[in-house]
Scaffold this motif. Sequence first.
Motif, PDB file in Angstrom:
ATOM      1  N   LEU A 118       0.769  -1.196  -0.117  1.00  0.00           N
ATOM      2  CA  LEU A 118      -0.092  -0.159  -0.172  1.00  0.00           C
ATOM      3  C   LEU A 118       0.786   1.016  -0.098  1.00  0.00           C
ATOM      4  O   LEU A 118       0.696   2.323  -0.872  1.00  0.00           O
ATOM      5  N   LEU A 119       1.947   1.305   0.920  1.00  0.00           N
ATOM      6  CA  LEU A 119       2.738   2.387   1.062  1.00  0.00           C
ATOM      7  C   LEU A 119       3.524   2.799  -0.316  1.00  0.00           C
ATOM      8  O   LEU A 119       3.725   3.989  -0.936  1.00  0.00           O
ATOM      9  N   LYS A 120       4.007   1.707  -0.912  1.00  0.00           N
ATOM     10  CA  LYS A 120       4.432   1.777  -2.298  1.00  0.00           C
ATOM     11  C   LYS A 120       3.717   2.227  -3.229  1.00  0.00           C
ATOM     12  O   LYS A 120       4.256   3.129  -4.147  1.00  0.00           O
ATOM     13  N   PHE A 121       2.537   1.620  -3.387  1.00  0.00           N
ATOM     14  CA  PHE A 121       1.591   2.257  -4.252  1.00  0.00           C
ATOM     15  C   PHE A 121       1.284   3.683  -4.042  1.00  0.00           C
ATOM     16  O   PHE A 121       1.562   4.509  -4.985  1.00  0.00           O
ATOM     17  N   LEU A 122       1.087   4.075  -2.701  1.00  0.00           N
ATOM     18  CA  LEU A 122       0.940   5.696  -2.728  1.00  0.00           C
ATOM     19  C   LEU A 122       2.103   6.674  -2.786  1.00  0.00           C
ATOM     20  O   LEU A 122       1.867   7.681  -3.260  1.00  0.00           O
ATOM     21  N   TYR A 123       3.063   5.941  -2.472  1.00  0.00           N
ATOM     22  CA  TYR A 123       4.304   6.799  -2.836  1.00  0.00           C
ATOM     23  C   TYR A 123       4.182   7.151  -4.489  1.00  0.00           C
ATOM     24  O   TYR A 123       4.402   8.425  -4.733  1.00  0.00           O
TER      25      TYR A 123
ATOM     26  N   ALA B 246       4.384  12.369 -14.885  1.00  0.00           N
ATOM     27  CA  ALA B 246       3.286  11.913 -13.969  1.00  0.00           C
ATOM     28  C   ALA B 246       2.911  10.366 -14.381  1.00  0.00           C
ATOM     29  O   ALA B 246       2.857   9.747 -13.498  1.00  0.00           O
ATOM     30  N   ILE B 247       2.803  10.384 -15.691  1.00  0.00           N
ATOM     31  CA  ILE B 247       2.479   9.075 -16.285  1.00  0.00           C
ATOM     32  C   ILE B 247       3.424   8.019 -15.929  1.00  0.00           C
ATOM     33  O   ILE B 247       2.859   6.839 -15.524  1.00  0.00           O
ATOM     34  N   ARG B 248       4.581   8.394 -16.187  1.00  0.00           N
ATOM     35  CA  ARG B 248       5.765   7.254 -15.850  1.00  0.00           C
ATOM     36  C   ARG B 248       5.577   6.869 -14.294  1.00  0.00           C
ATOM     37  O   ARG B 248       5.673   5.533 -14.040  1.00  0.00           O
ATOM     38  N   LEU B 249       5.302   7.579 -13.256  1.00  0.00           N
ATOM     39  CA  LEU B 249       5.190   7.392 -11.962  1.00  0.00           C
ATOM     40  C   LEU B 249       3.590   6.656 -11.799  1.00  0.00           C
ATOM     41  O   LEU B 249       3.792   5.759 -10.911  1.00  0.00           O
ATOM     42  N   TYR B 250       2.948   6.939 -12.209  1.00  0.00           N
ATOM     43  CA  TYR B 250       1.535   6.335 -12.323  1.00  0.00           C
ATOM     44  C   TYR B 250       1.640   4.952 -12.756  1.00  0.00           C
ATOM     45  O   TYR B 250       0.977   3.980 -12.197  1.00  0.00           O
ATOM     46  N   ARG B 251       2.286   4.674 -13.834  1.00  0.00           N
ATOM     47  CA  ARG B 251       2.570   3.285 -14.416  1.00  0.00           C
ATOM     48  C   ARG B 251       3.254   2.422 -13.697  1.00  0.00           C
ATOM     49  O   ARG B 251       2.851   1.359 -13.461  1.00  0.00           O
ATOM     50  N   ILE B 252       4.132   2.806 -12.763  1.00  0.00           N
ATOM     51  CA  ILE B 252       4.840   2.231 -11.836  1.00  0.00           C
ATOM     52  C   ILE B 252       3.572   1.997 -10.582  1.00  0.00           C
ATOM     53  O   ILE B 252       3.567   0.589 -10.164  1.00  0.00           O
ATOM     54  N   ALA B 253       2.858   2.585 -10.424  1.00  0.00           N
ATOM     55  CA  ALA B 253       1.834   2.644  -9.295  1.00  0.00           C
ATOM     56  C   ALA B 253       0.917   1.455  -9.796  1.00  0.00           C
ATOM     57  O   ALA B 253       0.327   0.547  -9.105  1.00  0.00           O
ATOM     58  N   GLU B 254       0.592   1.473 -11.221  1.00  0.00           N
ATOM     59  CA  GLU B 254      -0.149   0.683 -11.670  1.00  0.00           C
ATOM     60  C   GLU B 254       0.191  -0.859 -11.378  1.00  0.00           C
ATOM     61  O   GLU B 254      -0.698  -1.768 -11.087  1.00  0.00           O
ATOM     62  N   GLY B 255       1.595  -1.004 -11.292  1.00  0.00           N
ATOM     63  CA  GLY B 255       2.137  -2.430 -11.289  1.00  0.00           C
ATOM     64  C   GLY B 255       1.782  -2.805  -9.923  1.00  0.00           C
ATOM     65  O   GLY B 255       1.973  -3.741  -9.440  1.00  0.00           O
ATOM     66  N   LEU B 256       1.512  -1.716  -9.178  1.00  0.00           N
ATOM     67  CA  LEU B 256       1.288  -2.338  -7.514  1.00  0.00           C
ATOM     68  C   LEU B 256      -0.274  -2.063  -7.048  1.00  0.00           C
ATOM     69  O   LEU B 256      -0.713  -2.480  -5.986  1.00  0.00           O
ATOM     70  N   VAL B 257      -1.243  -1.791  -8.179  1.00  0.00           N
ATOM     71  CA  VAL B 257      -2.543  -1.527  -7.867  1.00  0.00           C
ATOM     72  C   VAL B 257      -3.354  -2.793  -7.294  1.00  0.00           C
ATOM     73  O   VAL B 257      -4.372  -2.571  -6.552  1.00  0.00           O
ATOM     74  N   ASN B 258      -2.655  -3.914  -7.505  1.00  0.00           N
ATOM     75  CA  ASN B 258      -3.409  -5.076  -6.974  1.00  0.00           C
ATOM     76  C   ASN B 258      -3.325  -5.277  -5.140  1.00  0.00           C
ATOM     77  O   ASN B 258      -3.803  -5.882  -4.691  1.00  0.00           O
ATOM     78  N   HIS B 259      -2.303  -4.403  -4.761  1.00  0.00           N
ATOM     79  CA  HIS B 259      -2.265  -4.412  -3.360  1.00  0.00           C
ATOM     80  C   HIS B 259      -3.236  -3.562  -2.556  1.00  0.00           C
ATOM     81  O   HIS B 259      -3.444  -3.431  -1.620  1.00  0.00           O
ATOM     82  N   ILE B 260      -4.166  -2.876  -3.440  1.00  0.00           N
ATOM     83  CA  ILE B 260      -5.111  -2.095  -3.071  1.00  0.00           C
ATOM     84  C   ILE B 260      -6.494  -2.700  -3.182  1.00  0.00           C
ATOM     85  O   ILE B 260      -6.900  -3.242  -4.152  1.00  0.00           O
ATOM     86  N   GLN B 261      -7.087  -3.245  -2.124  1.00  0.00           N
ATOM     87  CA  GLN B 261      -8.438  -3.674  -1.980  1.00  0.00           C
ATOM     88  C   GLN B 261      -9.619  -3.089  -2.288  1.00  0.00           C
ATOM     89  O   GLN B 261     -10.610  -3.537  -2.760  1.00  0.00           O
TER      90      GLN B 261
END
Length: 367
Positions: free
Chosen positions: A91-96, A113-128
């Motif tokens: 969750l924290l990695k996603f939020l970061y 922004a999109i480059r950072l969002y795309r990294i977050a997208e790889g972590l989105v499964n951590h968000i319930q």
Amino acid sequence: MSTDIAPEMLGAKIVEWYRCIVARDMEQVITLKNEVERFVETTEIHDEKVLSFYSLVMFRYQLLMEDFQKRKVIPPDLEVINKNDSVYDGLLKFLYYFMSGQAEFYQGRYKSAIRLYRIAEGLVNHIQDKSEKAEFFYRLGESYYRIDQYTFAVAYIEQAIDLFEQQQFYKEKILNCKLLLAAINTELSLFEKAESVYQSVLSEAKDFPTTHALILRSLGMNRTRQHKLEEARQYFMQALNTGNHMESVVGMKTQGDLANVLFRLQCDYDYALTLLQEAKSRAVEYKNQEYLARCTVTETLFVNESNEEQLLEALKRLEEHKLYFEYYEVAEEIAIYYEERGIIDKAFFFMKEATKYRINPTLLGVE
């Protein structure tokens, strides 16, 4: 005197606060912010993960309140937070990465922004929470919209709508998503398709002053792009008189747009000048490159003697910040200005500039 508190208790309260921020439940947002701040100020917290979570959610709150856009705060040192990976769960990695992306977005650095969002997208499964996922997809779609990548924008916005519709109490979020889809259609000159969406969401937005004002503003932009300036004037004025739109960052843009329309209609010169001066001053304060350029063009064409060098500098500002649709739109407006005054050589020059970034909806696959 400070006391210890279980990290789980504070973490749960921060999660609750974050969810209210996502839902834009402003009464609860303020109440929970005060509760969380009292916890942080009066207790000893030794869990670095919780402190990091607090910093990220506080930054998310500042984005919601437009403090960041108004340059009232300095973003947290997210790089320092990120150095110690040991304190991070999914969750924290996603939020970061999500918050870092939003910081870039609000500074007009949309590709970053999109480059950072795309990294977050790889972590989105951590968000319930589906509402949090929906908020993320909406923000990603909004960023693609800002760089004119409409096919990607539509795909992410539609994902956001699907997720929001599975939740209760997210009607305003769904309206915002649909508003963005209508704005895409407007920019692609698909005016009838956009109008259908605008009228649908307008009738549903009366209970949401912030969104209601945004819809009125968007209808004004829609009419401006069709050269229906009197209708645009009416919508912009309604927007500025709705809720706290006048005081918002977007309200600054509406002021500049209304001033431009009034000058083009050749009416209410003094009011138009007052609006323009205030919009330009606020654009300088917020460091908003798009409206610095737009206000400069309006001022150059309608207030000062037309100065081609200033017009070209304003267009260059838009190009440097990769605001290509805006470059097209402003260059076309300048061309029309000269054409109406019979200065055909300059009209032709600026129309050629406009065609550099004219968008073809068929090629984008969203027509």
